[in-house]
Design an enzyme around this catalytic site. Sequence first.
Site, short mmCIF file in Angstrom:
data_model
loop_
_atom_site.label_atom_id
_atom_site.label_comp_id
_atom_site.label_asym_id
_atom_site.label_seq_id
_atom_site.Cartn_x
_atom_site.Cartn_y
_atom_site.Cartn_z
N TRP A 1 0.84 -1.16 0.01
CA TRP A 1 0.07 0.11 0.02
C TRP A 1 0.88 1.21 0.16
CZ3 TRP A 1 -5.64 0.25 0.92
CH2 TRP A 1 -6.09 1.36 0.86
N GLU B 1 7.78 -1.28 1.19
CA GLU B 1 7.72 -1.15 2.56
C GLU B 1 8.63 -2.07 3.52
OE1 GLU B 1 3.26 -1.08 3.85
OE2 GLU B 1 3.08 -1.84 1.59
N ASP C 1 9.50 2.96 1.61
CA ASP C 1 8.24 3.73 2.00
C ASP C 1 8.09 3.24 3.59
OD1 ASP C 1 5.66 4.44 2.90
OD2 ASP C 1 4.45 3.69 0.96
N GLN D 1 4.69 4.04 7.56
CA GLN D 1 3.96 3.57 8.87
C GLN D 1 5.17 3.28 9.75
OE1 GLN D 1 1.00 0.42 8.80
NE2 GLN D 1 -0.06 1.40 7.27
N LYS E 1 2.58 9.49 7.98
CA LYS E 1 1.66 9.15 9.15
C LYS E 1 2.48 9.43 10.61
CE LYS E 1 -0.65 5.30 6.79
NZ LYS E 1 -1.92 5.46 7.19
N ARG F 1 -4.61 -6.37 12.40
CA ARG F 1 -3.45 -5.54 12.48
C ARG F 1 -3.59 -5.03 13.79
NH1 ARG F 1 -2.20 -1.27 8.10
NH2 ARG F 1 -4.08 -0.41 9.09
C1 LIG Z 1 3.04 2.28 3.90
C2 LIG Z 1 2.13 3.32 3.25
N1 LIG Z 1 2.63 4.33 2.37
C3 LIG Z 1 1.78 5.52 1.85
C4 LIG Z 1 0.50 5.32 2.41
C5 LIG Z 1 -0.36 6.50 1.90
O1 LIG Z 1 -0.58 7.54 2.72
P1 LIG Z 1 -1.70 8.70 2.59
O2 LIG Z 1 -2.85 7.95 2.93
O3 LIG Z 1 -1.58 9.62 3.82
O4 LIG Z 1 -1.74 9.06 1.31
C6 LIG Z 1 0.29 4.36 3.41
C7 LIG Z 1 -1.32 4.80 3.99
O5 LIG Z 1 -1.92 3.92 4.75
C8 LIG Z 1 0.88 3.57 3.97
O6 LIG Z 1 0.47 2.81 4.91
#
Ligand SMILES: Cc1ncc(COP(=O)(O)O)c(C=O)c1O
Length: 430
Positions: free
Chosen positions: A130, A202, A235, A238, A264, A400
């Site tokens: 994500w 991630e 990324d 989180q 976040k 989660r």
């Molecule tokens: C790992 C990761 N990257 C990017 C995003 C996207 O962030 P936003 O919702 O602030 O655009 C999220 C959102 O859940 C995320 O979990």
Amino acid sequence: MDDPRIERLIRYGGGFAGELVVRARGSWLETASGGRVLDFTAGQICATVGHNHPRVADAIRRSLDEVIHLNSWMLSPPVLDLADALLDTLPAPLDRAMFLSTGGESVEAAVRMAKLASGRFEVASLTRSWHGLTGGAAALTLAAGRRGYGPTLPGSFALPAPYAYRCPVRACDGACDCSCLEAGFDLFDQASVGSPAAVVAEPVLSAGGVIVPPPGYFARLVELCDERGMMVVFDECQTGLGRLGAMYGFERYGVVPDFLVLSKTLGGGVPIGAVVTSAAIEERCYELGFVHVTSHVSDPMPAAAAGAVLEIVRSEDLPARAERAGERLASHLAELATRHEAVGDVRGMGLLHGVELVEDRDSRRPAEALGLALTDECERRGLSINLVRGGTGGAANCLRMAPPLTVSDDEIDLAAEILDASLAAVEVHA
Ligand SMILES: Cc1ncc(COP(=O)(O)O)c(C=O)c1O
């Protein structure tokens, strides 16, 4: 919720939670009817230092007296302070930062820089990942939200996620040996039109079902990227700022990416995102006329809030706290797995944990109805946890747990108690 005004809202993610929240402090939410809910989602995984931390609130209050927002080319002390403090936590060559608003926007900015600097356009991401839902980030988000919105960006590729419990290349069971990574790059090479630019990943795939890559995974991914001249974008929206038991997830894997994306957890609840890269990449992009001017780039108020969050994370050594608290949570979850047949797998790192729910341990069929009933039951008993379902290909059906890093031992014990009782209650009706 019986307030009829709810019907005036666009339903952006199915339904809404049952009750209005009127106040939030630390790990707790208070509802309009006077209920208290233990928040094991840290808001949307943003309340790193607990909800409404007084030092974050003070920083925001100061901004209200000083300056909230500026023209995109103007700078202010909170932005320079944040750049300084943030880059002090990072290894070479990560020494240039830009501050935006959301995670998706920051992923997009990093990918745009990687494309511009490399002169190439092919970008791969992991299945079940994500990265956001704005166009460019959505092209790389494979966990959900794909069908019905037309074509995504040309040049987007998928690498199979290292999901050992349901190995995507049917090579391993329980412990990933990185066959998926080799197979993924093999597929990429065959489909590539010769313009490999970047891989976005991630460190732990959170929304896709809390999938924890094995120790050597990212070192090998970096090698495979180097062989093709691809940049690596981590990324850490989180995972940045301590959630995985280290300040950044990449530290747990002994690699340093070309780009680090934060959001976040950096704002502690206030929208701010960051892209961090090397001076060389920044210089190259600048020479090529890099443009990423947005309404809230370099805004002082979110930068002030993020500065306070970072200060708290460092002064209270919250990465170490996340590691210790995570061990406590993990041992509760392992114990629950011995007593509840619906718990198929337990996995996690630091304070990001997943409990995969199955109909039975032999078939491993995802227990979807049970998952939904369980989150409802937990909410009824005063615990908020997410059910994440990692898209196609044998959906992960995973609870989660990602509380604020300031969560106390008592709160962890209470969450485990509520989860235990809720599992027992829903298993009876399953
Ligand atoms: C790992 C990761 N990257 C990017 C995003 C996207 O962030 P936003 O919702 O602030 O655009 C999220 C959102 O859940 C995320 O979990």
